[in-house]
Design a protein around this motif. Structure first.
Motif, short mmCIF file in Angstrom:
data_model
loop_
_atom_site.label_atom_id
_atom_site.label_comp_id
_atom_site.label_asym_id
_atom_site.label_seq_id
_atom_site.Cartn_x
_atom_site.Cartn_y
_atom_site.Cartn_z
N VAL A 18 0.84 -1.21 0.00
CA VAL A 18 0.00 0.00 0.00
C VAL A 18 0.87 1.25 0.00
CG1 VAL A 18 -1.64 1.32 1.39
CG2 VAL A 18 -2.02 -1.11 1.01
N LEU A 19 1.91 1.26 0.81
CA LEU A 19 2.80 2.42 0.86
C LEU A 19 3.55 2.63 -0.46
CD1 LEU A 19 4.31 2.26 4.47
CD2 LEU A 19 2.68 3.90 3.54
N SER A 20 4.03 1.55 -1.06
CA SER A 20 4.76 1.70 -2.32
C SER A 20 3.84 2.12 -3.46
CB SER A 20 5.50 0.41 -2.67
OG SER A 20 4.58 -0.62 -2.93
N LEU A 21 2.63 1.57 -3.49
CA LEU A 21 1.67 1.99 -4.51
C LEU A 21 1.26 3.45 -4.32
CD1 LEU A 21 -0.71 -1.07 -4.91
CD2 LEU A 21 0.91 -0.18 -6.57
N GLY A 22 1.02 3.84 -3.09
CA GLY A 22 0.66 5.24 -2.80
C GLY A 22 1.78 6.20 -3.18
N THR A 23 3.01 5.83 -2.85
CA THR A 23 4.15 6.68 -3.18
C THR A 23 4.33 6.78 -4.69
OG1 THR A 23 5.23 6.00 -1.13
CG2 THR A 23 6.62 7.00 -2.81
N SER A 24 4.21 5.66 -5.38
CA SER A 24 4.38 5.71 -6.83
C SER A 24 3.25 6.47 -7.50
CB SER A 24 4.50 4.30 -7.41
OG SER A 24 3.30 3.59 -7.19
N MET A 25 2.03 6.35 -7.00
CA MET A 25 0.92 7.11 -7.56
C MET A 25 1.11 8.61 -7.32
SD MET A 25 -2.35 4.65 -6.72
CE MET A 25 -3.53 5.87 -7.21
N PHE A 26 1.58 8.98 -6.14
CA PHE A 26 1.84 10.38 -5.84
C PHE A 26 2.94 10.93 -6.74
CE2 PHE A 26 4.21 13.63 -3.52
CZ PHE A 26 3.20 14.57 -3.33
N ALA A 27 4.00 10.17 -6.93
CA ALA A 27 5.09 10.60 -7.80
C ALA A 27 4.62 10.73 -9.25
CB ALA A 27 6.26 9.63 -7.71
N GLY A 28 3.81 9.79 -9.70
CA GLY A 28 3.27 9.86 -11.06
C GLY A 28 2.38 11.07 -11.26
N LEU A 29 1.54 11.35 -10.29
CA LEU A 29 0.67 12.52 -10.37
C LEU A 29 1.49 13.81 -10.37
CD1 LEU A 29 -2.22 13.61 -10.45
CD2 LEU A 29 -2.19 13.62 -7.95
N ALA A 30 2.52 13.86 -9.54
CA ALA A 30 3.40 15.04 -9.53
C ALA A 30 4.08 15.23 -10.87
CB ALA A 30 4.44 14.90 -8.42
N VAL A 32 2.90 14.25 -13.83
CA VAL A 32 1.89 14.70 -14.78
C VAL A 32 1.60 16.18 -14.60
CG1 VAL A 32 -0.56 14.48 -15.39
CG2 VAL A 32 0.83 12.45 -15.11
N VAL A 33 1.47 16.62 -13.37
CA VAL A 33 1.21 18.04 -13.10
C VAL A 33 2.36 18.89 -13.60
CG1 VAL A 33 0.95 19.74 -11.25
CG2 VAL A 33 -0.37 17.63 -11.19
N ARG A 34 3.59 18.45 -13.38
CA ARG A 34 4.75 19.20 -13.85
C ARG A 34 4.77 19.28 -15.37
NH1 ARG A 34 9.94 16.45 -12.40
NH2 ARG A 34 9.53 15.47 -14.39
N ARG A 35 4.44 18.19 -16.05
CA ARG A 35 4.41 18.19 -17.51
C ARG A 35 3.30 19.11 -18.04
NH1 ARG A 35 7.99 16.33 -21.03
NH2 ARG A 35 6.27 15.78 -22.36
N ILE A 36 2.15 19.09 -17.40
CA ILE A 36 1.04 19.96 -17.82
C ILE A 36 1.45 21.42 -17.67
CG2 ILE A 36 -1.28 20.74 -17.19
CD1 ILE A 36 -1.97 17.82 -16.64
N ASP A 37 2.10 21.76 -16.56
CA ASP A 37 2.56 23.14 -16.36
C ASP A 37 3.56 23.55 -17.43
OD1 ASP A 37 0.94 23.47 -14.17
OD2 ASP A 37 2.52 23.08 -12.70
#
Length: 87
Positions: A18-30, A32-37
């Protein structure tokens, strides 16, 4: 209360997953947000450049339209009056 080693291993591995999936999802979202910006900044700069050129062309067209209106008004002039001499 006695907890077997297998149950403890299952619980710890579930927490780890759960922690590794949560961390990887957070990193992936970050990411994506950086690329959109980044894309948004490039797009904004491109739109601003096009906007400046279009504004200049519209202003030039407005000036030409005004000149054409003046030229047409000069060609037409005031209505000519036809004077007929009395008989």
């Amino acid at each position: 209360m006695f907890v077997s080693a297998e149950i403890l291993a299952i619980v710890l591995s579930a927490i780890g997953i759960v922690l590794s999936l949560g961390t990887s999802m957070f990193a992936g979202l970050a990411w994506v947000v950086r690329r959109i910006d980044s894309v948004e900044e490039k797009l904004t700069a491109r739109i601003d450049a096009v906007d400046l050129r279009l504004s200049a062309r519209i202003d030039a067209l407005a000036a030409e339209t005004t000149e054409v209106k003046i030229a047409v008004a000069r060609l037409e002039g005031p209505p000519r009056h036809l004077y007929v001499s009395g008989r």
